[in-house]
Design a protein around this motif. Structure first.
Motif, mmCIF file in Angstrom:
data_model
loop_
_atom_site.group_PDB
_atom_site.id
_atom_site.type_symbol
_atom_site.label_atom_id
_atom_site.label_comp_id
_atom_site.label_asym_id
_atom_site.label_seq_id
_atom_site.Cartn_x
_atom_site.Cartn_y
_atom_site.Cartn_z
ATOM 1 N N PRO A 33 0.709 -1.564 0.357
ATOM 2 C CA PRO A 33 0.250 -0.124 -0.082
ATOM 3 C C PRO A 33 0.532 1.145 0.028
ATOM 4 O O PRO A 33 2.319 1.119 0.704
ATOM 5 C CB PRO A 33 -0.452 0.189 1.001
ATOM 6 N N MET A 34 0.525 2.055 -0.363
ATOM 7 C CA MET A 34 0.772 3.287 -0.400
ATOM 8 C C MET A 34 -0.013 4.470 0.154
ATOM 9 O O MET A 34 -1.067 4.117 0.059
ATOM 10 C CB MET A 34 1.516 3.747 -1.710
ATOM 11 N N GLY A 35 0.495 5.599 0.212
ATOM 12 C CA GLY A 35 -0.867 6.490 0.995
ATOM 13 C C GLY A 35 -0.153 8.461 1.061
ATOM 14 O O GLY A 35 0.625 8.451 0.632
ATOM 15 N N ALA A 40 -0.577 20.814 7.755
ATOM 16 C CA ALA A 40 -0.704 22.806 7.465
ATOM 17 C C ALA A 40 -0.113 22.970 8.868
ATOM 18 O O ALA A 40 0.344 22.757 10.298
ATOM 19 C CB ALA A 40 -2.344 22.976 7.710
ATOM 20 N N PRO A 41 -0.020 24.310 8.881
ATOM 21 C CA PRO A 41 1.134 24.817 9.302
ATOM 22 C C PRO A 41 0.688 24.933 11.021
ATOM 23 O O PRO A 41 -0.359 25.348 11.485
ATOM 24 C CB PRO A 41 0.891 26.466 8.972
ATOM 25 N N GLY A 42 1.084 24.752 12.304
ATOM 26 C CA GLY A 42 0.470 24.670 13.639
ATOM 27 C C GLY A 42 -0.163 23.650 13.096
ATOM 28 O O GLY A 42 -0.697 23.355 15.063
ATOM 29 N N LYS A 43 -0.099 22.308 12.667
ATOM 30 C CA LYS A 43 -1.289 20.784 13.175
ATOM 31 C C LYS A 43 -0.247 20.341 13.185
ATOM 32 O O LYS A 43 0.313 19.851 12.054
ATOM 33 C CB LYS A 43 -2.522 20.939 11.636
ATOM 34 N N GLU A 44 -1.333 18.794 13.300
ATOM 35 C CA GLU A 44 -0.166 17.806 13.128
ATOM 36 C C GLU A 44 -0.177 17.411 11.865
ATOM 37 O O GLU A 44 -1.856 17.555 11.295
ATOM 38 C CB GLU A 44 -1.469 16.598 14.341
ATOM 39 N N ARG A 45 0.425 16.436 11.423
ATOM 40 C CA ARG A 45 0.194 15.152 10.402
ATOM 41 C C ARG A 45 -1.373 14.510 10.216
ATOM 42 O O ARG A 45 -1.713 14.093 11.629
ATOM 43 C CB ARG A 45 1.604 14.419 9.746
ATOM 44 N N GLU A 46 -1.898 14.995 8.614
ATOM 45 C CA GLU A 46 -3.242 14.656 8.829
ATOM 46 C C GLU A 46 -3.130 13.412 8.040
ATOM 47 O O GLU A 46 -2.780 13.335 6.456
ATOM 48 C CB GLU A 46 -4.265 14.664 8.888
ATOM 49 N N VAL A 93 1.473 21.078 3.963
ATOM 50 C CA VAL A 93 2.813 20.369 2.917
ATOM 51 C C VAL A 93 2.157 18.821 2.920
ATOM 52 O O VAL A 93 2.116 17.997 4.246
ATOM 53 C CB VAL A 93 4.035 20.316 3.602
ATOM 54 N N TYR A 94 2.643 18.049 1.507
ATOM 55 C CA TYR A 94 2.009 17.392 1.561
ATOM 56 C C TYR A 94 2.782 16.118 0.696
ATOM 57 O O TYR A 94 3.901 16.248 0.779
ATOM 58 C CB TYR A 94 1.045 17.056 0.134
ATOM 59 N N TYR A 95 3.064 14.645 1.792
ATOM 60 C CA TYR A 95 3.514 13.597 1.902
ATOM 61 C C TYR A 95 3.171 12.232 1.604
ATOM 62 O O TYR A 95 1.966 11.857 1.585
ATOM 63 C CB TYR A 95 4.385 13.438 3.498
ATOM 64 N N CYS A 96 4.502 11.886 0.230
ATOM 65 C CA CYS A 96 3.740 10.776 0.498
ATOM 66 C C CYS A 96 4.202 9.740 1.050
ATOM 67 O O CYS A 96 5.052 9.601 1.828
ATOM 68 C CB CYS A 96 3.424 9.695 -1.191
ATOM 69 N N ALA A 97 3.311 8.428 1.438
ATOM 70 C CA ALA A 97 4.006 7.424 2.323
ATOM 71 C C ALA A 97 4.185 5.791 1.611
ATOM 72 O O ALA A 97 3.056 5.351 1.251
ATOM 73 C CB ALA A 97 4.077 7.409 3.835
ATOM 74 N N MET A 104 -3.763 0.425 6.244
ATOM 75 C CA MET A 104 -4.007 1.564 5.394
ATOM 76 C C MET A 104 -4.075 2.443 6.204
ATOM 77 O O MET A 104 -3.657 4.158 5.601
ATOM 78 C CB MET A 104 -4.637 1.210 4.391
ATOM 79 N N GLY A 105 -5.006 2.794 6.902
ATOM 80 C CA GLY A 105 -5.524 3.441 7.660
ATOM 81 C C GLY A 105 -4.777 3.841 8.821
ATOM 82 O O GLY A 105 -5.777 5.310 9.636
ATOM 83 N N GLY A 106 -3.314 3.947 9.276
ATOM 84 C CA GLY A 106 -2.669 4.357 10.107
ATOM 85 C C GLY A 106 -2.012 4.921 10.069
ATOM 86 O O GLY A 106 -1.860 5.569 8.902
ATOM 87 N N SER A 107 -0.752 5.758 10.870
ATOM 88 C CA SER A 107 0.098 6.730 10.617
ATOM 89 C C SER A 107 1.721 6.428 10.774
ATOM 90 O O SER A 107 2.311 6.316 10.804
ATOM 91 C CB SER A 107 -0.307 7.795 12.010
#
Length: 122
Positions: A33-35, A40-46, A93-97, A104-107
């Motif tokens: 899987p890929m994700g 966003a500034p000041g926020k946690e990665r979602e 900022v968009y990240y791929c993983a 797949m729904g985890g972090s």
């Protein structure tokens, strides 16, 4: 060395579109899987969304459903994020993983890209 490299970010007006790409090198992820995630500034990665190895299962967070589309081309070792009807709140900022340790729904993913900036102006 395994690398994930995002591209395609930039500045766009509200309602516009962007297409992000994530190219993997160093190993193939055609069976993993890929994700996509964003921060966003000041926020946690979602979590934004994820796609299984074949593309038959795709998850999206509620805020992007109907506007974003995730796809992949295993022959190119590449994943895409088509973003339409962009809103200022999509600025991040968009990240791929790739290759999650859990579902797949985890972090908890084993490989991450360096990120690409998406800015949506109002």
């Amino acid at each position: 060395q395994v690398q994930l490299v995002e591209s395609g970010g930039g500045l766009v007006q509200t309602g516009g579109s962007l297409r992000l790409s994530c190219v993997a090198s160093g190993r193939t992820f055609s069976n993993a899987p890929m994700g996509w995630f964003r921060q966003a500034p000041g926020k946690e990665r979602e979590f934004v969304g994820a796609i299984n190895w074949s593309g038959s299962i795709i998850y999206y967070t509620n805020s992007v459903k109907g506007r974003f589309t995730i796809s992949r081309d295993n022959a190119k070792n590449t994943m895409y994020l088509q973003m339409n009807s962009l809103k200022p709140e999509d600025t991040a900022v968009y990240y791929c993983a790739a290759d999650p340790s859990g579902g797949m729904g985890g972090s908890n993913w084993n490989y991450w890209g360096q990120g690409t900036q998406v800015t949506v102006s109002s």
